[in-house]
Design an enzyme around this catalytic site. Sequence first.
Site, PDB file in Angstrom:
ATOM      1  N   CYS A  66     -18.775  -0.018  19.040  1.00 11.71           N
ATOM      2  CA  CYS A  66     -18.672   0.701  20.320  1.00 11.71           C
ATOM      3  C   CYS A  66     -19.911   1.101  20.921  1.00 11.71           C
ATOM      4  CB  CYS A  66     -17.803   2.124  20.162  1.00 11.71           C
ATOM      5  SG  CYS A  66     -17.760   3.027  21.726  1.00 11.71           S
ATOM      6  N   CYS A 125      -3.278  14.892  25.034  1.00 12.04           N
ATOM      7  CA  CYS A 125      -3.572  15.280  23.797  1.00 12.04           C
ATOM      8  C   CYS A 125      -5.152  15.243  23.804  1.00 12.04           C
ATOM      9  CB  CYS A 125      -3.055  14.210  22.711  1.00 12.04           C
ATOM     10  SG  CYS A 125      -4.076  14.507  21.105  1.00 12.04           S
TER      11      CYS A 125
HETATM   12 FE1  SF4 Z   1     -16.898   5.100  20.875  1.00 12.46          FE
HETATM   13 FE2  SF4 Z   1     -15.115   6.651  20.621  1.00 12.46          FE
HETATM   14 FE3  SF4 Z   1     -16.788   6.707  18.721  1.00 12.46          FE
HETATM   15 FE4  SF4 Z   1     -17.705   7.390  20.832  1.00 12.46          FE
HETATM   16  S1  SF4 Z   1     -15.847   8.398  19.505  1.00 12.46           S
HETATM   17  S2  SF4 Z   1     -18.717   6.063  19.752  1.00 12.46           S
HETATM   18  S3  SF4 Z   1     -16.344   6.482  22.402  1.00 12.46           S
HETATM   19  S4  SF4 Z   1     -15.357   5.008  19.391  1.00 12.46           S
END
Ligand code: SF4
Length: 316
Positions: free
Chosen positions: A56, A191
């Site tokens: 991510c 949610c």
């Molecule tokens: Fe990515 Fe969600 Fe983890 Fe943040 S919480 S790094 S947006 S997967």
Amino acid sequence: MLNLKIKNNWTLSELEQIYNLPFNDLIWKSHKLHREFHDPNKIQISTLMSVKTGGCPEDCKYCSQSIRYETEINIENTLPLKEVITQAKQAKENGASRFCMGAAWRNLNNNNLSKIKEMIVGVKKLGLETCVTLGMLTEEQAIELKKSGLDYYNHNLDTSEEYYKKVVTTRSYKDRLNTIKYVRDAGIKVCCGGILGLGEENIDRIKLIHVLANLDEQPESVPINQLVKVKGTPFFDNADVDEFDFIRTIALARIAMPKSFIRLSAGRDSMNDQMQALCFFAGANSIFYGEELLTAKNSSVQHDQKLMKKLKIGTT
Ligand code: SF4
Ligand code: SAM
Ligand code: DTB
């Protein structure tokens, strides 16, 4: 009928006063309300599945799935529909009423939208409620998800607006609020909750509950996570959350949002049974059930079954 106990014009000082009540007064107050709105001996169970893991681009300092930190996870592309359905069937057999699919995306792109819609349709066919958490959405994508039959969208605010800047720099609190609005406007249940243990103060926790309770419509589901400390992330060495502060936050959420389901979410694995029982007394009435959260270990199914039996709590 208008219920006068549900209000969304809380002042911060009202919530601060409640949070700071003597502990017994606070949990007595929250438990009383809990009984008025919910069966105190029933807990809703959701099972989580990561349908796209790691890689991510966001920099959430708590997360194992951010590409910016070296963590020990197995990166996986979007899973095939078949695999998702197999796991959803299993979750249903184990007693879950809701299946929640998470993806490590900053935002949903339209290529992935059709795959996710297929998953929602397939899981719903099994007779499970559906929930997804996919990062930011556009207004149109929220409408599309609703059309496929989605019941819940999870999108957390994590903490107060001020402290959020210390946790994530690649998006803003306002971005989060926008997605929540699109979800609500599309007619999907919301949610939305947070994480304790990010290094925040009690006031940040109270401010988070303040924002959630004062939304035009309160979230149906409010996950309260305790940080899972992941090796390699900036928050790995964070101090533990004081247990009484954690329970106080659950109680405050219950008082400010009497109708919502408050989920005792991540972090149960490191809580003892007595701590969990107090959280349930204070107003928590939902958990994640299953051996895994998204990438981290959850409290084991065997342990949870034993705990529910000891507490004589039924699941739904
Ligand atoms: Fe990515 Fe969600 Fe983890 Fe943040 S919480 S790094 S947006 S997967
Ligand atoms: N990428 C999407 C997003 O962030 O909105 C969806 C998946 S993300 C993993 C879902 C939520 O899990 C986050 O918003 C955060 O609140 C929670 N979370 C992630 N890592 C966590 C951790 N280590 N401990 C506790 N909660 C965590
Ligand atoms: C939420 O509030 N907690 C869940 C869910 N929403 C998606 C996620 C918890 C993640 C815990 C860390 C992990 O498994 O990586």
